[in-house]
Design a protein around this motif. Structure first.
Motif, mmCIF file in Angstrom:
data_model
loop_
_atom_site.group_PDB
_atom_site.id
_atom_site.type_symbol
_atom_site.label_atom_id
_atom_site.label_comp_id
_atom_site.label_asym_id
_atom_site.label_seq_id
_atom_site.Cartn_x
_atom_site.Cartn_y
_atom_site.Cartn_z
ATOM 1 N N VAL A 87 -6.367 -16.402 -4.105
ATOM 2 C CA VAL A 87 -5.851 -15.468 -3.105
ATOM 3 C C VAL A 87 -4.910 -14.510 -3.809
ATOM 4 O O VAL A 87 -3.821 -14.895 -4.236
ATOM 5 C CB VAL A 87 -5.110 -16.224 -1.976
ATOM 6 N N TYR A 88 -5.324 -13.257 -3.930
ATOM 7 C CA TYR A 88 -4.585 -12.295 -4.746
ATOM 8 C C TYR A 88 -4.214 -11.083 -3.899
ATOM 9 O O TYR A 88 -5.088 -10.314 -3.468
ATOM 10 C CB TYR A 88 -5.436 -11.873 -5.939
ATOM 11 N N ILE A 89 -2.915 -10.932 -3.613
ATOM 12 C CA ILE A 89 -2.451 -9.759 -2.881
ATOM 13 C C ILE A 89 -2.472 -8.558 -3.828
ATOM 14 O O ILE A 89 -1.833 -8.571 -4.874
ATOM 15 C CB ILE A 89 -1.045 -9.989 -2.320
ATOM 16 N N THR A 90 -3.243 -7.542 -3.465
ATOM 17 C CA THR A 90 -3.420 -6.380 -4.337
ATOM 18 C C THR A 90 -2.479 -5.232 -4.034
ATOM 19 O O THR A 90 -2.205 -4.409 -4.895
ATOM 20 C CB THR A 90 -4.867 -5.868 -4.239
ATOM 21 N N GLY A 91 -1.984 -5.163 -2.804
ATOM 22 C CA GLY A 91 -1.101 -4.074 -2.460
ATOM 23 C C GLY A 91 -0.642 -4.167 -1.013
ATOM 24 O O GLY A 91 -1.049 -5.060 -0.268
ATOM 25 N N VAL A 92 0.210 -3.232 -0.607
ATOM 26 C CA VAL A 92 0.744 -3.251 0.755
ATOM 27 C C VAL A 92 1.007 -1.821 1.247
ATOM 28 O O VAL A 92 1.551 -0.992 0.511
ATOM 29 C CB VAL A 92 2.026 -4.111 0.834
ATOM 30 N N PHE A 93 0.573 -1.540 2.464
ATOM 31 C CA PHE A 93 0.842 -0.271 3.105
ATOM 32 C C PHE A 93 2.133 -0.372 3.925
ATOM 33 O O PHE A 93 2.369 -1.369 4.614
ATOM 34 C CB PHE A 93 -0.279 0.090 4.090
ATOM 35 N N ALA A 94 2.948 0.665 3.868
ATOM 36 C CA ALA A 94 4.099 0.768 4.759
ATOM 37 C C ALA A 94 3.636 1.413 6.056
ATOM 38 O O ALA A 94 3.012 2.478 6.050
ATOM 39 C CB ALA A 94 5.188 1.623 4.110
ATOM 40 N N LEU A 95 3.891 0.760 7.184
ATOM 41 C CA LEU A 95 3.509 1.300 8.490
ATOM 42 C C LEU A 95 4.699 1.984 9.140
ATOM 43 O O LEU A 95 5.849 1.674 8.843
ATOM 44 C CB LEU A 95 3.003 0.160 9.389
ATOM 45 N N PRO A 96 4.432 2.916 10.032
ATOM 46 C CA PRO A 96 5.540 3.619 10.718
ATOM 47 C C PRO A 96 6.466 2.629 11.427
ATOM 48 O O PRO A 96 6.021 1.642 12.002
ATOM 49 C CB PRO A 96 4.807 4.519 11.720
ATOM 50 N N SER A 97 7.742 2.919 11.410
ATOM 51 C CA SER A 97 8.733 2.048 12.078
ATOM 52 C C SER A 97 8.674 2.221 13.597
ATOM 53 O O SER A 97 8.287 3.255 14.090
ATOM 54 C CB SER A 97 10.133 2.379 11.580
#
Length: 317
Positions: free
Chosen positions: A307-317
Motif C-alpha cells: 500500500v503506497y501513498i503516492t500523493g495528496v490533493f489539498a481540497l478547498p476549506s
C-alpha cells in the motif's frame, strides 16, 4: 527518518483520521443491492466491512481485528442503505455519518461526496448528469469500454441491473485547481505544477491490472466536509475494486498483517507517516489521498499487499 519516528508520525496521523470517523459513529458501506420487492442481497464484500466489527468476532472487521497495537479498534456502527432508501430518512442520519467504505455509486453517501448533486436528485441522476460536476480532483467513473447507453441509466438503478459497469478513478477539471503534493526521490514532498498533473496522474484511470502472480489497483482516501453539514467531516475510503478498498482501509488502521488470511501488508506505516508530514507541513484540513495498491503471490505462496501513498490533493476549506 528513524523507524521510531516513522511509527510515531504514522500513529499521530492515523489518530487524526480515527478521531474524525468516531465523531459521527455511523459508517456506510458501498455496493449494497436490494431488488425491488425482494429481500436485501448479501453482496457486501469483506473489504468494504474492513473497519467494522470492533470485537473481531467475525470476518467483517479483519482490519479492525488486526489494528496496529498503538491504535484502538474503530467503534462505528454499520448502516445499510438499501435500494431507494427514503430520502427523508437519509437526510435524518446524514449529519451523523462520518465514514463511507467503497466507492461504488450504489452508495448514496459517496455520490454526495463525489458529485455536486442535489439530495432530491440523488436517485434519479444519471452518469451523464454527473460527468462534469465532480466535487473532487479524482472521482469514480465507468471504464472507457462501457456501452454509451449506460450513461443514461439512473445511478440508483445500477443496483438492480444484472449487468453493471466496471469502474476506474478519473481526473476531473478540478485537479488543476487544487494543490497536489507528491513524493520526492529523497522521501520528502513537493508541490506539482498544474501543467504536470495530467501526465503524472494519467495512470490513475487504469483499472484492475492482472498478471499471473500479481494484481494492481488504485485507491483513494477522502477527508472532507459533510456536504449537508459543513461543521462536520466525513472520511471515505475505497478503490476501483476490492483490492484498492482493502488497501485504503488497511492503511487507516496501520495494518501490517492479517494472519487469518495469510496476508502481509507493506508500507502502511511508512505511507501514513509520509502523509502526516504533508498534512502537518501544509496545514491541510480537507484532502484527497491517492494510493497505489499491489497484491503479489510469491512462489512460496506468501501473499503480500503493498500500500503506497503516492500523493495528496489539498481540497478547498
Amino acid at each position: 527518518m528513524r523507524q521510531k519516528d516513522v511509527e510515531k508520525n504514522a500513529l499521530r496521523m492515523a489518530r487524526k483520521i480515527h478521531k474524525i470517523i468516531e465523531q459521527g459513529k455511523i459508517g456506510i458501506i458501498g455496493g449494497t443491492v436490494k431488488e425491488k420487492n425482494k429481500e436485501t442481497n448479501n453482496v457486501i464484500r469483506l473489504s468494504d466491512r474492513c473497519l467494522f466489527g470492533k470485537d473481531g468476532s467475525s470476518e467483517q472487521g479483519f482490519c479492525n481485528k488486526n489494528v496496529h497495537f498503538g491504535l484502538n479498534p474503530l467503534d462505528i456502527q454499520e448502516f445499510d442503505i438499501p435500494f431507494c432508501f427514503p430520502i427523508e430518512n437519509l437526510q435524518k442520519i446524514l449529519s451523523d455519518i462520518s465514514y463511507a467504505s467503497g466507492l461504488s455509486v450504489a452508495n448514496p453517501v459517496v455520490r454526495l461526496l463525489m458529485y455536486q448533486v442535489l439530495l432530491e436528485n440523488l436517485y434519479t441522476c444519471t452518469l451523464r448528469d454527473l460527468e462534469h460536476v465532480s466535487r473532487l480532483p479524482v472521482f469514480i467513473w465507468v471504464e472507457p469500454e462501457t456501452p454509451i447507453e449506460m450513461l443514461s441509466v439512473s445511478i440508483e438503478d445500477f443496483r438492480v441491473r444484472e449487468v453493471r459497469p466496471s469502474w476506474c478513478l478519473r481526473l476531473s477539471s478540478m485537479a488543476k485547481k487544487c494543490d497536489y503534493f507528491t513524493r520526492t526521490k529523497d522521501g520528502y514532498h513537493a508541490k506539482l505544477s498544474p501543467d504536470k498533473i495530467d501526465k503524472y496522474l494519467s495512470n490513475i484511470a487504469l483499472s484492475y491490472a492482472t498478471g499471473e502472480e500479481w494484481h494492481g489497483d488504485f485507491a483513494t482516501i477522502i477527508v472532507t466536509k459533510n456536504p449537508l453539514d459543513e461543521s462536520k467531516k466525513i472520511v471515505a475510503a475505497g478503490g476501483n475494486h476490492w483490492l484498492g478498498t482493502l488497501g485504503a482501509n488497511a492503511v487507516i488502521n496501520l495494518v501490517t498483517k492479517i494472519p487469518e488470511k495469510g496476508i502481509i501488508f507493506r508500507n502502511t506505516v511508512e505511507s501514513m507517516a509520509w502523509l502526516g508530514e504533508v498534512i502537518e507541513k501544509q496545514n491541510l484540513e480537507n484532502y484527497q489521498v491517492m494510493i497505489s495498491v499491489t497484491y503479489r503471490i510469491g512462489l512460496d505462496g506468501k501473499k503480500e499487499i503493498d500500500v503506497y501513498i503516492t500523493g495528496v490533493f489539498a481540497l478547498p476549506s
